[in-house]
Design an enzyme around this catalytic site. Structure first.
Site, PDB file in Angstrom:
ATOM      1  N   CYS A  32       0.839  -1.207   0.000  1.00 12.19           N
ATOM      2  CA  CYS A  32       0.000   0.000   0.000  1.00 12.19           C
ATOM      3  C   CYS A  32       0.877   1.261   0.000  1.00 12.19           C
ATOM      4  CB  CYS A  32      -0.909  -0.038   1.224  1.00 12.19           C
ATOM      5  SG  CYS A  32      -1.793   1.481   1.577  1.00 12.19           S
ATOM      6  N   CYS A  35       0.039   3.864   2.603  1.00 12.82           N
ATOM      7  CA  CYS A  35       0.463   3.380   3.922  1.00 12.82           C
ATOM      8  C   CYS A  35       1.940   3.676   4.144  1.00 12.82           C
ATOM      9  CB  CYS A  35       0.236   1.875   4.056  1.00 12.82           C
ATOM     10  SG  CYS A  35      -1.481   1.353   3.922  1.00 12.82           S
TER      11      CYS A  35
END
Length: 107
Positions: A32, A35
């Site tokens: 991600c 993230c």
């Protein structure tokens, strides 16, 4: 040095629900990009709120039970717990100030 601790489904209750301090949990995954983008901010928060807030991360790919339990459907997704209860939720890569404002409501 980061004070962020990796937690799992197995130790979630001990590390988050039963924590004496409020807890910021970052639900994330290595693939991600957003993230990874907020990772350094989460590290900064762990240092800035030392003694007032516990900061932990949980890889959603390796630990599916806890994210499911709290309705985490997209990441990054950060929950703030106090006394075992969810007090706030931040979804997506947001500015550091948004995290600080949410944390200050519970510490």
């Amino acid at each position: 040095m980061s004070a962020v601790q990796e937690i799992t489904d197995a130790n979630f209750e001990t590390e988050v629900i039963n924590s004496d301090l409020p807890v910021l949990i970052d639900f994330w995954a290595p693939w991600c990009a957003p993230c990874r983008a907020i990772g350094p901010v989460v590290d900064e928060l762990s240092r800035e709120f030392t003694g007032k807030l516990k900061v932990v991360k949980m890889n959603v790919d390796d630990n599916p039970l806890t994210p499911s339990r709290f309705g985490v459907r997209s990441i990054p997704n950060l929950l703030i717990f106090k006394n075992g209860q969810v007090k706030d939720q931040i979804v997506g890569a947001v500015a550091k100030q948004m995290f600080v404002q949410a944390i200050n409501k519970v510490v």
